[in-house]
Motif scaffolding. Structure first.
Motif, PDB file in Angstrom:
ATOM      1  N   MET A 125      34.183  47.846  48.330  1.00  0.00           N
ATOM      2  CA  MET A 125      33.581  46.791  47.297  1.00  0.00           C
ATOM      3  C   MET A 125      32.756  46.993  46.451  1.00  0.00           C
ATOM      4  SD  MET A 125      34.121  44.300  50.859  1.00  0.00           S
ATOM      5  CE  MET A 125      34.598  44.892  51.852  1.00  0.00           C
ATOM      6  N   ILE A 126      31.644  47.344  46.755  1.00  0.00           N
ATOM      7  CA  ILE A 126      30.253  47.477  45.711  1.00  0.00           C
ATOM      8  C   ILE A 126      30.997  48.737  44.686  1.00  0.00           C
ATOM      9  CG2 ILE A 126      27.797  48.195  45.661  1.00  0.00           C
ATOM     10  CD1 ILE A 126      27.465  48.114  47.862  1.00  0.00           C
ATOM     11  N   GLN A 127      31.593  49.586  44.917  1.00  0.00           N
ATOM     12  CA  GLN A 127      32.175  50.251  43.341  1.00  0.00           C
ATOM     13  C   GLN A 127      33.453  49.796  42.662  1.00  0.00           C
ATOM     14  OE1 GLN A 127      33.863  54.168  45.156  1.00  0.00           O
ATOM     15  NE2 GLN A 127      32.018  54.776  44.975  1.00  0.00           N
ATOM     16  N   ARG A 128      34.300  48.856  43.185  1.00  0.00           N
ATOM     17  CA  ARG A 128      34.748  48.481  42.520  1.00  0.00           C
ATOM     18  C   ARG A 128      34.402  47.125  41.689  1.00  0.00           C
ATOM     19  NH1 ARG A 128      40.042  49.872  41.688  1.00  0.00           N
ATOM     20  NH2 ARG A 128      40.224  47.931  42.334  1.00  0.00           N
ATOM     21  N   ILE A 129      33.549  46.422  42.400  1.00  0.00           N
ATOM     22  CA  ILE A 129      32.123  45.193  41.695  1.00  0.00           C
ATOM     23  C   ILE A 129      31.943  46.012  40.506  1.00  0.00           C
ATOM     24  CG2 ILE A 129      30.427  43.516  41.816  1.00  0.00           C
ATOM     25  CD1 ILE A 129      31.484  43.000  44.494  1.00  0.00           C
ATOM     26  N   ALA A 130      30.968  46.897  40.482  1.00  0.00           N
ATOM     27  CA  ALA A 130      30.494  47.421  39.789  1.00  0.00           C
ATOM     28  C   ALA A 130      31.578  48.274  38.610  1.00  0.00           C
ATOM     29  CB  ALA A 130      30.059  49.300  40.489  1.00  0.00           C
ATOM     30  N   GLY A 131      32.560  48.886  38.612  1.00  0.00           N
ATOM     31  CA  GLY A 131      33.662  48.845  38.135  1.00  0.00           C
ATOM     32  C   GLY A 131      33.847  47.809  36.922  1.00  0.00           C
ATOM     33  N   ALA A 132      34.114  46.982  37.693  1.00  0.00           N
ATOM     34  CA  ALA A 132      34.581  45.496  36.812  1.00  0.00           C
ATOM     35  C   ALA A 132      33.128  44.613  35.956  1.00  0.00           C
ATOM     36  CB  ALA A 132      35.274  44.164  37.893  1.00  0.00           C
ATOM     37  N   LEU A 133      31.878  45.581  36.663  1.00  0.00           N
ATOM     38  CA  LEU A 133      30.619  44.462  35.736  1.00  0.00           C
ATOM     39  C   LEU A 133      30.726  45.378  34.506  1.00  0.00           C
ATOM     40  CD1 LEU A 133      28.266  44.629  38.485  1.00  0.00           C
ATOM     41  CD2 LEU A 133      29.034  42.416  36.603  1.00  0.00           C
ATOM     42  N   ASN A 134      30.782  47.162  34.487  1.00  0.00           N
ATOM     43  CA  ASN A 134      30.688  48.538  33.373  1.00  0.00           C
ATOM     44  C   ASN A 134      31.668  47.688  32.944  1.00  0.00           C
ATOM     45  OD1 ASN A 134      28.844  49.219  35.090  1.00  0.00           O
ATOM     46  ND2 ASN A 134      29.424  51.243  35.378  1.00  0.00           N
ATOM     47  N   ARG A 135      32.944  47.665  33.163  1.00  0.00           N
ATOM     48  CA  ARG A 135      34.363  46.973  32.154  1.00  0.00           C
ATOM     49  C   ARG A 135      33.967  45.972  31.699  1.00  0.00           C
ATOM     50  NH1 ARG A 135      36.746  48.866  36.422  1.00  0.00           N
ATOM     51  NH2 ARG A 135      37.383  47.063  37.152  1.00  0.00           N
ATOM     52  N   GLU A 136      32.769  44.831  31.793  1.00  0.00           N
ATOM     53  CA  GLU A 136      32.984  43.594  31.227  1.00  0.00           C
ATOM     54  C   GLU A 136      31.685  44.304  30.497  1.00  0.00           C
ATOM     55  OE1 GLU A 136      33.422  40.096  29.523  1.00  0.00           O
ATOM     56  OE2 GLU A 136      34.598  41.230  30.197  1.00  0.00           O
ATOM     57  N   MET A 137      30.411  44.378  30.312  1.00  0.00           N
ATOM     58  CA  MET A 137      29.899  44.701  29.565  1.00  0.00           C
ATOM     59  C   MET A 137      30.022  45.650  28.543  1.00  0.00           C
ATOM     60  SD  MET A 137      26.534  43.198  31.146  1.00  0.00           S
ATOM     61  CE  MET A 137      25.383  44.885  30.014  1.00  0.00           C
ATOM     62  N   THR A 138      30.659  46.355  29.617  1.00  0.00           N
ATOM     63  CA  THR A 138      31.494  47.542  28.244  1.00  0.00           C
ATOM     64  C   THR A 138      32.334  46.556  26.720  1.00  0.00           C
ATOM     65  OG1 THR A 138      31.716  49.780  29.272  1.00  0.00           O
ATOM     66  CG2 THR A 138      32.879  49.444  26.918  1.00  0.00           C
ATOM     67  N   ARG A 139      32.766  46.243  27.040  1.00  0.00           N
ATOM     68  CA  ARG A 139      33.600  45.006  26.428  1.00  0.00           C
ATOM     69  C   ARG A 139      32.341  44.016  25.090  1.00  0.00           C
ATOM     70  NH1 ARG A 139      35.274  40.166  24.867  1.00  0.00           N
ATOM     71  NH2 ARG A 139      34.487  39.538  27.581  1.00  0.00           N
TER      72      ARG A 139
END
Length: 150
Positions: free
Chosen positions: A17-31
């Motif tokens: 779950m933490i990895q999935r949330i971190a991935g979503a955060l990274n994608r949004e930050m990158t955007r």
């Protein structure tokens, strides 16, 4: 172990779950960082330099838990963009101090806005301010002690 048991194990894994949330955060930050011509590693370095102007490069790497080569690459790019500058360290001939420039300081408001927007979006599914505060408290409790806010 059956396929269903394997799926349930994965879906109930806190790490997953933490990895999935971190991935979503990274994608949004990158955007959101893209219009500022910043990558996530550059963002982490820039935020650290804004907070700790004049630190040696090695201390920046230690603060963000990043490998020295990655921090060096991020600093190279930020320096090319005129957002930071490297100067001889006042007390060590071998060290180089990293300083934010006026152009780098001008980014501070945008970077803070992005962090606030991404964090707000992250916790939007939580129903109440109390739930959001509880999540923050629980996350702080499981952070490694070296990463906990002072």
């Amino acid at each position: 172990m059956t396929d269903d048991e394997t799926r349930r194990t994965r879906e109930n894994s806190l790490g997953w779950m933490i990895q999935r949330i971190a991935g979503a955060l990274n994608r949004e930050m990158t955007r959101q960082l893209e219009p500022l011509d910043l990558s996530l590693p550059q963002f982490a370095v820039m935020m650290t330099v804004l907070e700790h102007d004049g630190l040696p490069q090695s201390e920046i790497a230690a603060l963000i838990h990043g490998p020295a080569y990655a921090v060096s690459r991020a600093l190279d790019r930020l320096e090319d963009q005129g957002r930071i500058e490297r100067r001889s360290h006042a007390s060590s001939r071998r060290a180089v101090a990293v300083h934010v420039t006026d152009a780098g300081r001008a980014l501070a408001g945008d970077l803070q806005r992005i962090v606030n927007e991404v964090n707000t979006a992250l916790v939007t599914p939580l129903a109440t301010d109390a739930d959001r505060a509880l999540l923050k408290t629980l996350l702080q409790q499981i952070l490694p002690s070296s990463d906990r806010p002072g």
